[in-house]
Enzyme design. Structure first.
Site, mmCIF file in Angstrom:
data_model
loop_
_atom_site.group_PDB
_atom_site.id
_atom_site.type_symbol
_atom_site.label_atom_id
_atom_site.label_comp_id
_atom_site.label_asym_id
_atom_site.label_seq_id
_atom_site.Cartn_x
_atom_site.Cartn_y
_atom_site.Cartn_z
ATOM 1 N N THR A 238 0.955 -1.308 -0.145
ATOM 2 C CA THR A 238 -0.082 -0.047 -0.113
ATOM 3 C C THR A 238 0.875 1.198 0.086
ATOM 4 O OG1 THR A 238 -1.729 -1.191 1.100
ATOM 5 C CG2 THR A 238 -1.915 1.052 1.285
ATOM 6 N N ARG B 237 2.968 1.842 11.641
ATOM 7 C CA ARG B 237 4.292 2.347 11.300
ATOM 8 C C ARG B 237 5.161 2.789 12.309
ATOM 9 N NH1 ARG B 237 3.215 -0.229 7.362
ATOM 10 N NH2 ARG B 237 3.242 0.438 5.282
ATOM 11 N N GLU C 152 13.751 -0.290 9.526
ATOM 12 C CA GLU C 152 13.469 -1.834 9.113
ATOM 13 C C GLU C 152 14.382 -2.210 7.898
ATOM 14 O OE1 GLU C 152 9.034 -2.068 10.831
ATOM 15 O OE2 GLU C 152 9.113 -1.982 8.758
ATOM 16 N N HIS D 68 7.697 -7.162 11.700
ATOM 17 C CA HIS D 68 6.662 -6.576 10.652
ATOM 18 C C HIS D 68 5.999 -7.985 9.924
ATOM 19 C CE1 HIS D 68 6.141 -2.820 8.066
ATOM 20 N NE2 HIS D 68 4.947 -3.663 7.845
#
Length: 321
Positions: free
Chosen positions: A79, A238, A267, A288
């Site tokens: 996304t 996030r 990350e 994640h």
């Protein structure tokens, strides 16, 4: 069926672990080239002669667009579009399409997993059994860590789109009352509570909003201080939404009942992170992985193929720019 020519997937193993059906992609292009990953200095080279770039986390910048004038379409296997220079894409006449809503069920269940693990002190009890404490107990059970029932508690949501709504429904199934907070930078709404009003009321807070300049560190030391001392905080959105150092200190100081995050500000955290310190109590960090159910990743494959076919037919969808 029309197609848009040659496509190059720059980092397909960030999506496919060998368990996905890629035939929808293979049938959408005249040619599909798959790269497990692509270093930054090889992006332009690998996109030479391609009309379509597919990327998950490989950055496509202004220099890449300038070096690859034949590009017509960028398909983002996610996304978020922060890895694509959207201004440059627009200047070069390149359409950018993303994927949407593919991970709602996966991320929503992970959010509740983290909330339940914190409420039931699951990591602490698992660790206690592994350390032999139950085996040494004077009675049949071990109840060293306070357990919270979710029923009757109040959940605060920051972000009430498709994902936040799914989390709200799951929380309500556990008997929770749900309140929705006002996201910084967005127009005020009568059904959204300002943070100053929301935070003191909630027993748990979950985050489901984008990261931008208005929302960066929207939960900092001041906001954490407004929460109840037993409150739980869960972030599956996030990492930059929360001031990580402030969260670490709040947990060390015993102000919060616990926190869990599936995301960090950088990350992978190759240079460390304040939340990876070994002395932080009542903290769960997952890598994640909330979005990563096979079903969710297969939906991404389907949406990439759908976006490619729609573009080829002259009716592009999920267009970012």
């Amino acid at each position: 069926m029309s197609n848009v020519g040659r496509a190059v997937f720059l980092d397909h193993t960030s999506l496919d672990l060998g368990d996905l059906d890629l035939s929808p992609l293979q049938g959408s292009f005249a040619e599909l080239v798959l790269h497990a990953g692509t270093p930054a200095d090889q992006v332009s080279e690998r996109l030479q002669g391609a009309q379509v770039a597919i990327t998950n986390k490989v950055r496509i910048d202004a220099a890449t667009f300038a070096a690859c004038p034949q590009l017509k379409l960028v398909l983002v296997a996610a996304t978020g579009t922060n890895n694509v220079d959207l201004v440059s894409a627009r200047e070069h006449g390149v359409t950018v399409c993303n994927c949407q809503g593919y991970g709602t069920a996966s991320v929503a269940q992970h959010t509740l997993l983290l909330l339940l693990a914190l409420a039931t002190r699951l990591p602490d009890y698992q660790r206690a059994v592994q350390q032999g404490l139950w085996q040494k107990s004077a009675q049949f059970c071990l109840l060293d860590f306070p357990i919270m029932e979710l029923e009757g508690k109040t959940l605060g949501l920051l972000g009430h789109g498709e994902l936040g709504g799914a989390v709200a429904r799951l929380a309500e199934a556990f008997g929770m009352r749900v309140l929705v907070g006002q996201i910084p930078g967005r127009p005020a709404r009568a059904d959204r509570l300002p943070l100053e009003a929301l935070l003191p009321q909630v027993d748990a807070l979950t985050l489901h909003c984008p990261l931008n300049e208005q929302t960066r560190h929207m939960i900092g030391a001041r906001e954490l201080g407004l929460l109840k001392p037993h409150a739980l905080v869960v972030n599956t959105a996030r990492g930059g939404l929360i001031d990580e150092q402030a969260l670490a200190e709040a947990l060390r100081n015993g102000h919060l009942g616990g926190a869990a995050t599936d995301v960090l500000s950088v990350e992978p955290p190759v240079n460390g992170n304040p939340l990876l310190a070994g002395d932080i109590p009542r903290l769960i960090v997952t890598p994640h992985s909330a979005w990563g159910a096979r079903e969710a990743r297969q939906r991404i494959v389907g949406q990439i193929a759908e976006n490619a076919r729609a573009f080829a037919d002259g009716t592009p969808k999920r267009v970012v720019t």
